[in-house]
Design an enzyme around this catalytic site. Structure first.
Site, PDB file in Angstrom:
ATOM      1  CD  GLU A   1      -2.972  -0.861   2.405  1.00 47.02           C
ATOM      2  OE1 GLU A   1      -2.719  -0.050   3.312  1.00 47.02           O
ATOM      3  OE2 GLU A   1      -3.988  -1.588   2.405  1.00 47.02           O
TER       4      GLU A   1
ATOM      5  CD  GLU B   1      -4.334  -5.500   3.730  1.00 43.97           C
ATOM      6  OE1 GLU B   1      -3.129  -5.752   3.528  1.00 43.97           O
ATOM      7  OE2 GLU B   1      -4.733  -4.533   4.408  1.00 43.97           O
TER       8      GLU B   1
HETATM    9  C1  IDC Z   1      -2.674  -3.718  10.604  1.00 45.56           C
HETATM   10  C2  IDC Z   1      -2.885  -4.878  11.560  1.00 45.56           C
HETATM   11  C3  IDC Z   1      -2.518  -4.480  12.956  1.00 45.56           C
HETATM   12  C4  IDC Z   1      -1.086  -3.973  12.960  1.00 45.56           C
HETATM   13  C5  IDC Z   1      -0.928  -2.832  11.962  1.00 45.56           C
HETATM   14  C6  IDC Z   1       0.522  -2.368  11.841  1.00 45.56           C
HETATM   15  O1  IDC Z   1      -4.226  -5.317  11.461  1.00 45.56           O
HETATM   16  O2  IDC Z   1      -2.645  -5.575  13.855  1.00 45.56           O
HETATM   17  O3  IDC Z   1      -0.737  -3.507  14.244  1.00 45.56           O
HETATM   18  O4  IDC Z   1      -1.357  -3.249  10.672  1.00 45.56           O
HETATM   19  O5  IDC Z   1       0.555  -1.090  11.316  1.00 45.56           O
HETATM   20  C7  IDC Z   1      -3.871  -2.080   5.931  1.00 45.56           C
HETATM   21  C8  IDC Z   1      -2.530  -2.691   5.941  1.00 45.56           C
HETATM   22  C9  IDC Z   1      -2.397  -3.714   7.050  1.00 45.56           C
HETATM   23  C10 IDC Z   1      -3.110  -3.250   8.296  1.00 45.56           C
HETATM   24  C11 IDC Z   1      -4.593  -3.167   8.001  1.00 45.56           C
HETATM   25  C12 IDC Z   1      -5.452  -2.742   9.173  1.00 45.56           C
HETATM   26  O6  IDC Z   1      -2.168  -3.252   4.705  1.00 45.56           O
HETATM   27  O7  IDC Z   1      -1.032  -3.929   7.293  1.00 45.56           O
HETATM   28  O8  IDC Z   1      -2.894  -4.203   9.300  1.00 45.56           O
HETATM   29  N1  IDC Z   1      -4.797  -2.241   6.875  1.00 45.56           N
HETATM   30  O9  IDC Z   1      -5.077  -1.466   9.617  1.00 45.56           O
HETATM   31  N2  IDC Z   1      -4.366  -1.262   5.000  1.00 45.56           N
HETATM   32  C13 IDC Z   1      -5.581  -0.861   5.393  1.00 45.56           C
HETATM   33  C14 IDC Z   1      -5.886  -1.484   6.575  1.00 45.56           C
END
Ligand code: IDC
Length: 344
Positions: free
Chosen positions: A179, A266
């Site tokens: 992303e 995702e």
């Molecule tokens: C989130 C995880 C969380 C972790 C965080 C780290 O769910 O547990 O602490 O990242 O920064 C994304 C990202 C993905 C995110 C997820 C939810 O690709 O890594 O995971 N998210 O925030 N893009 C949109 C949402």
């Protein structure tokens, strides 16, 4: 007499099956819940190709990948195991696993994580998926690093190694930047992609590649306006159903109907923090849209973290063979969706 003949025929057939394997791949025969013997998905479809906006298999038939993304493999490595993937294949009926390797977050590949251990986890994950006849996405999970150019050198050497390892495999997909966000523009992502893609293609000329888009993989319109000049490229669109609603669905519809190949590598049923309320009504609308355009998707995330996007209940310690009560609310919904979608 008739009965004897019949038994003899059955014996002969059984003997023949034992002597001649049904196909040459590494995957095992498996029984689906209807008790029929099936050839696993990646064995049945073989190498995929982007044709227009959809994926087609070796017979030219449209295929939709659907599956689960791991959480960060450095943090939840226990879910990289063969039985977990088998449960997802046979019980959840998915055909794809995404291996998410953070680059910049705590213990990420470029932020102090043990690179050999992380690569070994990726290799283990690819091996399990391959043995089970599933597709597998190797995800360079940029997030805090915003612009993929920040770790371009590491990405190039990582994907050089991965694509030379998997050049002969038909089930491996490369996702080169999860992303892009913040300062990253489509121009900077393109510049990065134009350096990384040729490295992969030098080893694996037909390898399928997913490219992230700006604003946390939401700006697919910019990719449509200025696409990359390579075959077999998919552009990623990510959504979290409680945050991203009609306005983002309209963008997907507009881009897909104008010919952009999209992969939802995702998505979550909750909000963009990965937590908060699940919106299954919105998730359902998303799934209908993805089905209409045959867009492939992977759900976030295979872990038991106490957040609503984790599909395993936070108190559950099992790392495979989950029953319904071992799943979180999002896990139950996703399993049901995947089972009824029947996209294997
Ligand atoms: C989130 C995880 C969380 C972790 C965080 C780290 O769910 O547990 O602490 O990242 O920064 C994304 C990202 C993905 C995110 C997820 C939810 O690709 O890594 O995971 N998210 O925030 N893009 C949109 C949402």
């Amino acid at each position: 007499m008739k009965c004897l003949k019949k038994s003899l025929a059955v014996l002969v057939a059984a003997f023949a099956i034992c002597q001649f394997p049904l196909w040459n791949g590494a995957a095992e025969i498996w029984a689906d819940t209807s008790q029929e013997q099936s050839v696993p998905p990646a064995e049945r479809h073989g190498a995929l190709q982007v044709k227009g906006t959809v994926l087609v298999d070796e017979k030219g038939e449209t295929v939709r990948l659907q599956g689960m993304s791991t959480h960060g493999i450095a943090w939840f490595s226990e879910y990289i195991n063969r039985e977990a993937f088998r449960t997802l294949r046979d019980d959840w009926r998915v055909n794809c696993i995404r291996l998410a390797m953070y680059t910049e977050e705590y213990n990420g590949y470029c932020s102090g994580g043990n690179q050999e251990e992380l690569k070994n986890l990726v290799k283990d994950g690819v091996r399990y998926a391959t043995d089970l006849g599933m597709y597998v996405i190797i995800d360079w999970h940029i997030l805090q690093d915003q612009d993929p150019n920040i770790h371009k050198a590491e990405a190039i050497s990582f994907f050089h190694e991965m694509s030379s390892l998997y050049s002969e495999q038909k089930n491996v997909i490369y996702e080169i930047c999860n992303e892009p966000n913040g300062s990253a523009t489509w121009e900077s992502v393109k510049r990065y992609a134009e350096e990384v893609i040729p490295v992969i293609r030098a080893n694996d000329p037909d390898g399928m590649i997913i490219v992230g888009t700006p604003v946390w993989s939401q700006e697919i319109g910019q990719a449509l306006a200025s696409p990359l000049k390579y075959d077999n490229i998919l552009y990623s669109l990510h959504f979290y159903a409680a945050t991203h609603t009609d306005w983002l669905r309209e963008r997907v519809e507009a881009c897909a109907s104008q010919g952009l190949p999209i992969f939802v590598s995702e998505f979550g049923t909750c909000d963009a923090s990965g937590n908060g309320e699940n919106r299954f009504d919105q998730s359902q609308k998303w799934m209908e849209l993805l089905e209409r355009y045959h867009i492939s998707c992977c759900a976030w995330n295979l872990a038991n973290k106490a957040e609503s996007s984790s599909v395993i209940a936070s108190g559950c310690q099992k790392t495979s063979g989950w029953s319904e009560e071992d799943l979180s609310e999002s896990g139950k919904w996703l399993r049901n969706y995947f089972r009824q979608a029947g996209n294997q």
